[in-house]
Design a protein around this motif. Structure first.
Motif, PDB file in Angstrom:
ATOM      1  N   ARG A 121      76.953 -67.207   5.488  1.00 53.02           N
ATOM      2  CA  ARG A 121      77.290 -66.845   6.864  1.00 53.02           C
ATOM      3  C   ARG A 121      76.521 -67.706   7.879  1.00 53.02           C
ATOM      4  NH1 ARG A 121      77.223 -61.940   4.107  1.00 53.02           N
ATOM      5  NH2 ARG A 121      79.165 -60.704   4.285  1.00 53.02           N
ATOM      6  N   GLN A 122      75.269 -68.112   7.530  1.00 54.92           N
ATOM      7  CA  GLN A 122      74.408 -68.836   8.478  1.00 54.92           C
ATOM      8  C   GLN A 122      74.310 -70.336   8.195  1.00 54.92           C
ATOM      9  OE1 GLN A 122      73.127 -67.367  11.127  1.00 54.92           O
ATOM     10  NE2 GLN A 122      73.983 -65.370  10.502  1.00 54.92           N
ATOM     11  N   HIS A 123      74.599 -70.736   6.953  1.00 51.89           N
ATOM     12  CA  HIS A 123      74.421 -72.141   6.578  1.00 51.89           C
ATOM     13  C   HIS A 123      75.747 -72.785   6.230  1.00 51.89           C
ATOM     14  CE1 HIS A 123      69.991 -72.179   6.577  1.00 51.89           C
ATOM     15  NE2 HIS A 123      70.108 -70.909   6.212  1.00 51.89           N
ATOM     16  N   LYS A 124      75.710 -74.136   6.266  1.00 47.48           N
ATOM     17  CA  LYS A 124      76.935 -74.895   6.070  1.00 47.48           C
ATOM     18  C   LYS A 124      77.371 -74.926   4.616  1.00 47.48           C
ATOM     19  CE  LYS A 124      78.964 -79.324   7.472  1.00 47.48           C
ATOM     20  NZ  LYS A 124      78.700 -80.641   8.097  1.00 47.48           N
ATOM     21  N   TYR A 125      76.398 -74.800   3.694  1.00 47.26           N
ATOM     22  CA  TYR A 125      76.709 -74.911   2.261  1.00 47.26           C
ATOM     23  C   TYR A 125      76.014 -73.805   1.467  1.00 47.26           C
ATOM     24  CZ  TYR A 125      77.903 -79.719   3.618  1.00 47.26           C
ATOM     25  OH  TYR A 125      78.427 -80.825   4.234  1.00 47.26           O
ATOM     26  N   ILE A 126      76.641 -73.501   0.327  1.00 49.00           N
ATOM     27  CA  ILE A 126      75.921 -72.834  -0.770  1.00 49.00           C
ATOM     28  C   ILE A 126      75.419 -73.959  -1.667  1.00 49.00           C
ATOM     29  CG2 ILE A 126      76.142 -71.328  -2.779  1.00 49.00           C
ATOM     30  CD1 ILE A 126      78.272 -69.770  -1.272  1.00 49.00           C
TER      31      ILE A 126
END
Length: 454
Positions: A121-126
């Protein structure tokens, strides 16, 4: 109709609130389970692929192998980045952006295969990291959070659309069910309103065998009983008026003649006096029945018991009624058990019982005889009063103990009576903790049996 809408609306809102609450709980559970499972699947997939890439590069650490790994990921939605032990980028399936650079581990740190970032939800990637054997470098795998958010968004839209569809269907179903539930109640309400206005006999068309149908049936039966008692009351008032008017007319007429001295013949005088006495006795019995009924109704029916020989009490009543029986050409046969024990009864009221029963036998017997028996059986003194009269129809027999009930209006007019005699008799017997039963065959006669406990 306003009340109908009100109760339907209340039931609909109640069921709707419960349904919406359950639906939201279920939807949130499904949303959480699906999201967690999907994210876990992505993380496991990234980790497995990263470990495979790290193993392949470690086994053959050359540009061809690294290039092959990079080419494998270029056609996928995921990205791969390979570094040496000093975190120097050796190759990448796409140009590293700021988020990729920020998640590179520190130089010289010893890492194990793990998920570096899972907050989609907060970052561009897993992001996952897979170390190569002999600490020669690392393989980073990236899954764009944007794809996951799009999938979750689509899933939310599907949930909302399907939820709205289910809610609309549920509202329709709840409205139908609540209407079905309230319709019988409205019918019953309208019926009770009519009953309250005096229109007692109502037809409540509620089908089924459930509690609502049983309630409707009970209200309908209540209305029929109220109608029956209303008719009985009206007939009773008419009959009482007639019963009072007739003897009063006789008493007033003959007393006026005697008072004015218009009759000098002693025989005629005695006849007139006998008529006056007879009609006065008739009034006395009628008033006594009404008086006893009123005391029963208000709960002031009390007994003044005395020890007595029941045969003597019966014989006293019979001796007083023998002239009336002989006048109709009837015989009264007595069959008393001589050694009956004494019992405790209210003499006045028990005398009234025998008067009512024996008088009825005389009234409704055209020819033949009346037989009165007394005997002891177990712990009971039993008295039977049997006649050979017109009898009572079998379907009417259970009703003869009811207030104001008369078997046949036409014969009531001929013989007199208000339908109170047997009602009062039964109340007196039961107040003595006894019982009375009647049996009859139409056109053959009736038998009334009294059970008095010692």
């Amino acid at each position: 109709m306003k009340n109908n809408v009100g109760i339907t609306l209340k039931i609909g809102l109640l069921f709707s609130t419960i349904f919406i609450g359950l639906f939201l709980i279920l939807a949130s559970i499904l949303y959480g389970v699906f999201t967690n499972l999907f994210v876990d699947y992505i993380k496991q997939d990234l980790q497995v692929r990263g470990n495979n890439h790290a193993r392949i590069v470690a086994e053959s650490p050359n540009k061809e192998t690294i290039g092959h790994v990079i080419e494998m990921e270029k056609g996928a939605s995921t990205s791969v980045l390979i570094t040496d032990i000093e975190q120097k980028v050796l190759a990448s399936s796409e140009t590293p952006d700021q988020d990729m650079d920020n998640h590179l581990v520190d130089k010289g740190s010893k890492e194990t295969a793990r998920v570096l970032e899972s907050d989609w939800r907060q970052h561009k990637y897993i992001i996952t990291i897979s170390p190569m054997k002999n600490n020669t470098g690392y393989v980073y795998m990236y899954y764009p959070s944007k794809i996951l958010r799009e999938i979750i968004y689509i899933m939310n839209v599907l949930f909302i659309v399907s939820g709205l569809g289910i809610l609309l269907l549920a509202f329709g179903l709840i409205g139908f069910i609540s209407q079905r539930l309230t319709k019988p109640l409205v019918i019953m309400k309208e019926a009770t309103n009519k009953i309250a206005l005096g229109k007692y006999k109502q037809v409540i068309s509620v089908k089924g065998t459930d509690e609502i149908a049983q309630l409707g049936n009970s209200i309908q039966i209540l209305g029929e009983q109220l109608q029956y008692f209303e008719n009985s009351r009206n007939e009773f008032l008419a009959d009482v008026s007639h019963e009072l008017r007739t003897p009063l007319t006789y008493i007033k007429g003959y007393s006026d003649i005697l008072a004015k001295g218009k009759v000098s013949n002693k025989v005629d005088q005695e006849n007139y006096l006998n008529i006056i006495n007879k009609e006065a006795s008739r009034l006395t019995f009628l008033v006594n029945d009404l008086f006893e009924m009123s005391k029963i109704e208000v709960g002031k029916f009390e007994l003044n018991k005395e020890i007595t020989m029941i045969n003597e009490l019966i014989e006293k009543v019979v001796s007083n009624l023998i002239p009336a029986a002989r006048k109709k050409g009837l015989d009264i046969k007595a069959d008393y058990q001589a050694d009956l024990p004494e019992i405790s009864v209210d003499l006045e009221r028990m005398e009234q019982v025998f008067y009512n029963l024996i008088e009825n036998a005389i009234k409704y017997t055209i020819n033949g005889q009346i037989t009165i028996r007394s005997y002891l059986k177990s712990d009971f003194v039993i008295i039977e009063i049997q006649d050979s009269g017109i009898g009572i129809p079998s379907e009417e027999l259970p009703k003869i103990w009811e207030r104001f009930y008369r078997v046949d209006q036409s014969r009531t007019r001929k013989t007199g009576g208000t339908g109170l005699g047997l009602y009062v008799v039964k109340q007196i017997i039961e107040s003595h903790h006894g019982n009375i039963i009647g049996s009859s065959t139409e056109n053959e006669g009736s038998t009334f049996t009294i059970f008095l406990k010692l």
